[in-house]
Design a protein around this motif. Sequence first.
Motif, PDB file in Angstrom:
ATOM      1  N   LEU A 192       0.859  -1.141   0.002  1.00 46.14           N
ATOM      2  CA  LEU A 192       0.165   0.002   0.061  1.00 46.14           C
ATOM      3  C   LEU A 192       0.856   1.384  -0.083  1.00 46.14           C
ATOM      4  O   LEU A 192       1.542   1.579   0.959  1.00 46.14           O
TER       5      LEU A 192
ATOM      6  N   LYS B 157      -3.351   5.789   1.145  1.00 49.51           N
ATOM      7  CA  LYS B 157      -4.777   5.875   0.760  1.00 49.51           C
ATOM      8  C   LYS B 157      -5.314   7.074   1.410  1.00 49.51           C
ATOM      9  O   LYS B 157      -4.862   7.789   2.286  1.00 49.51           O
TER      10      LYS B 157
ATOM     11  N   TYR C 203      -7.291   3.754  -2.732  1.00 47.28           N
ATOM     12  CA  TYR C 203      -5.916   3.039  -2.242  1.00 47.28           C
ATOM     13  C   TYR C 203      -4.996   3.155  -3.547  1.00 47.28           C
ATOM     14  O   TYR C 203      -5.510   2.774  -4.769  1.00 47.28           O
TER      15      TYR C 203
END
Length: 641
Positions: A283, A286, A291
Motif C-alpha cells: 500500500l 490511501k 488506495y
Amino acid sequence: MPEKNLLDYVKKGAFYKAVVEDGSDLIFIVDYFGNILYNNPSVQETVGHEADSLLNKNFFDYIEPTTLAKLKIDFEESTTKPYDESVEFRFLCKDGTFKYLEFNSINLKHKENLEGLILDCRDISQRKKDADELLRAQKAKEQFLANMSHEIRTPINGIAGMVNLLFEATSDQDRHQYLNAIKHSTENLKVIINDILDLSVIESGKLKFETIGFNIRYQLGAVVDTFTYQSKERGINLSYMISPEADHVLLGDPVRLNQILINLISNALKFTHIGEIKISVDLYKKEDARYWIKFVVSDTGVGIPEEKVDHIFDSFTQADESVTRRYGGTGLGLSIVKQLVELQNGSIEVESKENEGTKFSFIIPFRFGSEKDLVYPSGKSAASKNLIHSFKGLQVLLVEDNDINRLYALNILKKWNCRVDQAENGYTALEKLKANDYDIILMDVQMPIMDGYVATKNIRKTFPSPKKEIPIIALTANAVKGDNERCIELGMNDYLSKPFQPEDLYKVLSKFAAETARPEQDSQNVVDLTYLENVCNGDQVFIKEMIETFIKNTPIGLNEMQKSMDMAQWDDVAKVAHKIKPSISFMGLDNLKPLVKNIELYGKENYNTELIPNLVTTLSDECKKAIGELRAILEKKYPEE
C-alpha cells in the motif's frame, strides 16, 4: 454600392448581431477586392494586430506568399456562392510569424445585393500540428510493421517446417519434439500479434477500463502460476509477497492489471538467465476510499545500459537492436505497459544496472471494495449471479471461410446451446439468409467470392425488414487502425478481433442476444433546418434560396464525384467532397458529415481509396432522401405563386 453603405448595413443587420457581436471567432468584413472594412477584438487576441489597425488594409497583404495564389482562387469562388466553408490559409501575425486559420464565409451579395463577405475565421494551428504529428507517427508504425514481417515469418516458417517433419516422423519421441517446437512457435507468434493488436486499440483511443471487484492476492497468484513451470525449467526462483495493508478487495480492471504483470514478468524471465525474480505488492498511500497500490517486479538479469534506460518505454524500440535478433519480440511490451498504467491515472518507473538486474515499479489507484463486489473466475458477480445471459436456442449464422476458425467458433457456440448454420463466404451467407431466419450473424471480413463488407452492404441495402436490421458482428483478423472503424461504417454492429477467447465472443453476443431487431427509422426525417434558420435569423427568402441551391447543385456535384471516382482521380473526388461539405451542414445532415469528411480525406491523401465507392453510394442515397424532403418543404412552405 459604396463601402460605407456595406459596412453600415452589416453593423445594423441581423448578421452583425448573430455572427459578429456574439462570435468568439476572428471576424473580418471585406469587400470583393479583399479590403478590410471591419475586424472584431478576437483578431488582436489571436494574431496580435491592435483594434482597427487592419482597417482599410487589404486582406491578401497578410497572407503567406506560398498560400496566396490558392486563397485568391478560393476567395473568388466564395464571392460566387451564398456561403462557403473551411477555406484554409496562413495569416501574418503581429510578431512576424504566420498562423494557420480557416474561414467560413457568408456572401452579402445573395442577401441584399451587397458585394461583401463576412469571414468567420478559426485558429487551426493546433489541428495542423496534430495532423503532422499523426502523419509522423503513422510513418513510424508503417516502418515498424515492415520490420515485424521478419518476426512474423520466423515462427510461421518454423511451424510449416515442423508440420512437414511431423508427417514423416516414425517415433513418438520425434513427434513429441516436433509438437513442442510447433507449440513454442505459435506462442511466439501470438505474443507478436497480441502486442500489435493491443497497441492498435490503445492508439485508437478506444480502450475502455472496467470497474469491478477483485482480490489482489488471487489475481497475482494466478498470474505467477502461469509462469511457474517456465521459471522452474530455467532454474529461476520466482516468488511474490503481498503486504497485509494491500491485501484487500479493490475495484478496478483486473484484466488490464494482469496484462501489465504478465508483460513485466515475461520480460524479466526473458532477460534473466540465473538468479531470481521477485514481485512485491504494498500500500503506497490511501485517501478516503481510494488506495494507491505499488507493484514492484525485480530481477537479477542482464540489466539495461544507462544510456538506454530513458527510452525503454518508447514504442517500437528495445534497449539494443540486437535484442530483437537474440530474444525476439516486438519492442512494444513495455510501451503498452506504460500506457496501460498511465491510462489508469498511475505512474511507472524503472531502475537498472547492466549485468546486475532491473526493477520496474508502478503505482495504480483503486477504489476500496467489499466481498459483494467480487467477480469470480466464472465471470459471475456475487451480487448478480442470476443475470448471466442464456444463449439457448439463439439462431446464429456463422460466416467463415477458414475451416479451423469455423470449427473453433462452431464448437464454442454449440456448447452454449446455440443453433448454428454455416456459410463459407458472403454469397452463400446471402442465400442462407434468404431462406432462413437468424438472430445474429458472425461475419468474417476477408473471404473469397464475396467478402464480409460486400455481404453486409447487400443485407443492409437489399433485404426487407426485419432481416436488413439483423445484428452483424465482424470477425476480423486485421490489426491496423481504421479497419474496425470500417466495419462500423459499412453497417456492421460490432467487431471481434481474432484470435478471440470464448469470453470475448460471449461478451459481444450478450450485447445483441436480447435485441434481435432494431426499430425502424424510415419515418424519421434526415433534414434539419434549425442551423440554417439560426444563421440567417429566420430570413425565409434566404432559406428558400439555400434549399433551391442544394437541390440544384448537389446532384451535379455527386455526378462529378462519380465521374472522377470512375477515372480513379481521387484528388478531384476530394475537391468535390470539400465543396459539398458546407451544404451538408446547412441542411442539418449531421449524419453525413463523417461520410463526406472521410471521402475528402481518403481522396486527398490517396488512402483507403477502395472504401470511397461504397461511401459515395451511401452519400448519394442519403442525399436523394434529403432532396425529396426538401422538395416537400418547398411545396408546403413556399408554393409557386
